[in-house]
Design an enzyme around this catalytic site. Structure first.
Site, mmCIF file in Angstrom:
data_model
loop_
_atom_site.group_PDB
_atom_site.id
_atom_site.type_symbol
_atom_site.label_atom_id
_atom_site.label_comp_id
_atom_site.label_asym_id
_atom_site.label_seq_id
_atom_site.Cartn_x
_atom_site.Cartn_y
_atom_site.Cartn_z
ATOM 1 N N ASP A 59 -8.549 -68.776 -33.896
ATOM 2 C CA ASP A 59 -9.554 -68.171 -34.774
ATOM 3 C C ASP A 59 -8.793 -67.478 -35.899
ATOM 4 O OD1 ASP A 59 -11.407 -66.550 -36.062
ATOM 5 O OD2 ASP A 59 -12.507 -66.055 -34.234
ATOM 6 N N TYR A 117 -12.603 -62.021 -30.441
ATOM 7 C CA TYR A 117 -13.935 -61.647 -30.929
ATOM 8 C C TYR A 117 -14.908 -61.652 -29.739
ATOM 9 C CZ TYR A 117 -18.073 -62.219 -33.992
ATOM 10 O OH TYR A 117 -19.263 -62.081 -34.639
ATOM 11 N N ARG A 173 -27.815 -85.951 -41.517
ATOM 12 C CA ARG A 173 -27.113 -85.228 -40.456
ATOM 13 C C ARG A 173 -25.599 -85.386 -40.572
ATOM 14 N NH1 ARG A 173 -28.022 -87.605 -36.052
ATOM 15 N NH2 ARG A 173 -30.285 -87.448 -36.034
HETATM 16 C C1 LIG Z 1 -17.565 -62.838 -37.427
HETATM 17 C C2 LIG Z 1 -16.514 -63.492 -36.644
HETATM 18 C C3 LIG Z 1 -16.742 -64.703 -36.004
HETATM 19 C C4 LIG Z 1 -18.109 -65.336 -35.934
HETATM 20 O O1 LIG Z 1 -18.587 -65.726 -37.130
HETATM 21 P P1 LIG Z 1 -20.175 -65.864 -37.424
HETATM 22 O O2 LIG Z 1 -20.159 -66.643 -38.680
HETATM 23 O O3 LIG Z 1 -20.675 -64.466 -37.559
HETATM 24 O O4 LIG Z 1 -20.784 -66.582 -36.281
HETATM 25 C C5 LIG Z 1 -15.703 -65.315 -35.351
HETATM 26 N N1 LIG Z 1 -14.486 -64.747 -35.310
HETATM 27 C C6 LIG Z 1 -14.227 -63.582 -35.884
HETATM 28 C C7 LIG Z 1 -12.857 -63.020 -35.790
HETATM 29 C C8 LIG Z 1 -15.232 -62.902 -36.562
HETATM 30 O O5 LIG Z 1 -14.985 -61.710 -37.094
#
Ligand SMILES: *Cc1c(COP(=O)(O)O)cnc(C)c1O
Length: 418
Positions: free
Chosen positions: A207, A135, A81
């Site tokens: 992000d 997002y 883990r």
């Molecule tokens: C796709 C995406 C996510 C989420 O990612 P996953 O791996 O699909 O969970 C987060 N932020 C942005 C800007 C995205 O385009």
């Protein structure tokens, strides 16, 4: 730090470039770093890329060794883990690519990374400020799971700094940033937003999936935690789901502890795929962002198009900030069709042959989805006449072939009877 394994004659041979060192990048450029990072000889052996180490159980030498335990850090065999060499190599590679990062935590998806980072920061009673163009699942996590945990999410317009400043209160613990914003691609002044957050004692989580560390150095621009969906550019081949959160020492420890409390772990198989994708990320991003810029430029001259939203395009509202802060882009951008007829947009999308219809982006293949930001904007209303959004993820196909495909799809859109 390990040594290169001896060969049959007992020679170690030329030392490997030690990409595993988080510090001391030898002044190498990003293209070189992508090749070097995460390749400690003790984890790769003679293989070039770290192999898949599959293990839940990791054996101890004897009872005394077991009793001694292990420090809770990457690189210490303990139990599956906490990962093994394949996951550690990927985490170390991502840390080495993010200036200012002390460590990286891996998650089974990008959404898990966002939720994990926010849960590491927030406590009941806190207020979280979220950029209005986040997002959509980030919005959903903020207004769903986090609200149930007693966190209040408030959305702000990332382009209105006065309103953003005014949104802080003494309960504001964190801000969730994303630039360019999902779907609508506004570039935020992240250094300014992060600085204002810091002035108010709030943590900024960014992000950074669109730019990756190759295009935007999030921690160096003042953010505290940088999150990515590795599903997109790092994976790069539309065949894995993963996420990451990188941070300096203090936040990395909290991220790690929270992820372990939630039992978050990624498989070594997926980590190896992500490492493989990472090696070519630079050339893929260079190729796909060039294609995106070519297509965005072409679309701006089309009569069917009301508006192109691509920060890399000179004349785009976010272009100046993108030029100031970013060192690269990618193949993802959006545009809005003229008119108000979703059936026309459906004809356009259905006629495309090289753009598959599907979520996600950052793969080698081009993708398209329709969107309307109207229902997912709460801080500032989306312009009424601009509801026929189309998002393109440009892949590695020839740009001329993609333009020819878009062109014939515009022809099909003009023929409702077809
Ligand atoms: C796709 C995406 C996510 C989420 O990612 P996953 O791996 O699909 O969970 C987060 N932020 C942005 C800007 C995205 O385009």
């Amino acid at each position: 730090m390990g040594r290169r394994p001896r060969d049959a004659e007992g020679n170690r041979g030329a030392p490997l470039t030690m990409g595993g060192k988080a510090a001391g990048d030898g002044g190498h450029k990003p293209a070189t770093r992508l090749v070097e990072v995460g390749r400690r000889p003790e984890w790769t052996g003679a293989a070039v890329n770290p192999p898949v180490w599959r293990a839940s159980t990791q054996l101890y030498a004897d009872s005394a060794d077991l009793a001694r335990g292990r420090p809770n850090t990457d690189g210490q065999f303990y139990y599956g883990r906490r990962g093994g060499p394949t996951q550690w190599a990927l985490a170390e590679a991502l840390t080495a690519l993010e200036p200012g990062a002390a460590g990286t935590v891996l998650y089974p998806s990008g959404v898990a990374a966002i939720a994990g980072a926010l849960m590491a920061v927030l406590r009941p009673g806190d207020v979280l400020l979220v950029t209005d163009n986040a997002y959509e699942p980030t919005r959903a996590t903020a207004t769903g799971l986090l609200r149930r945990m007693g966190v209040e999410a408030r959305f702000f317009d990332p382009l209105d700094h006065d309103a953003y400043r005014a949104a802080f209160c003494d309960r504001t613990r964190a801000v969730m940033l994303e630039s360019p914003g999902s779907l609508t691609m506004e570039v935020a002044d992240v250094p300014a937003l992060a600085r204002i957050a810091r002035e108010h004692g709030a943590v900024s989580v960014l992000d950074n999936t669109w730019a990756s560390p190759l295009g935007f150095a999030g921690l160096a621009h003042g953010c505290d935690i940088v999150v990515m969906s590795l599903t997109k550019h790092v994976g790069g081949h539309s065949d894995l789901m993963m996420g990451s959160a990188s941070a300096g020492d203090a936040w990395h420890a909290r991220l790690r502890h929270t992820a372990q409390s939630l039992g978050q772990v990624v498989s070594p198989d997926d980590a190896a795929l992500a490492l493989r994708g990472l090696r070519t990320m630079g050339v893929r991003l260079a190729q796909s962002s060039g294609t995106a810029l070519t297509i965005a430029t072409w679309l701006s001259g089309r009569p069917e198009v009301a508006r192109v939203m691509c920060p890399m395009l000179p004349g785009d509202a976010g272009h100046a900030l993108w030029q100031r802060d970013f060192t690269g882009g990618c193949g993802l951008f959006s545009f809005v069709l003229e008119g108000n007829d979703p059936a026309a947009r459906a004809r356009f999308i259905d006629a495309l042959r090289l753009f598959g219809i599907g979520y996600s982006w950052g793969g080698f293949e081009s993708l398209v989805i329709p969107f309307d930001p109207t229902p997912i904007r709460t801080a500032r209303a989306w312009p009424a006449g601009h509801r026929l959004g189309v998002r393109l993820s440009c892949g590695l196909e020839d740009a001329g072939d993609l333009i020819a495909d878009l062109s014939q799809a515009f022809d099909a859109m003009a023929r409702p009877e077809a």
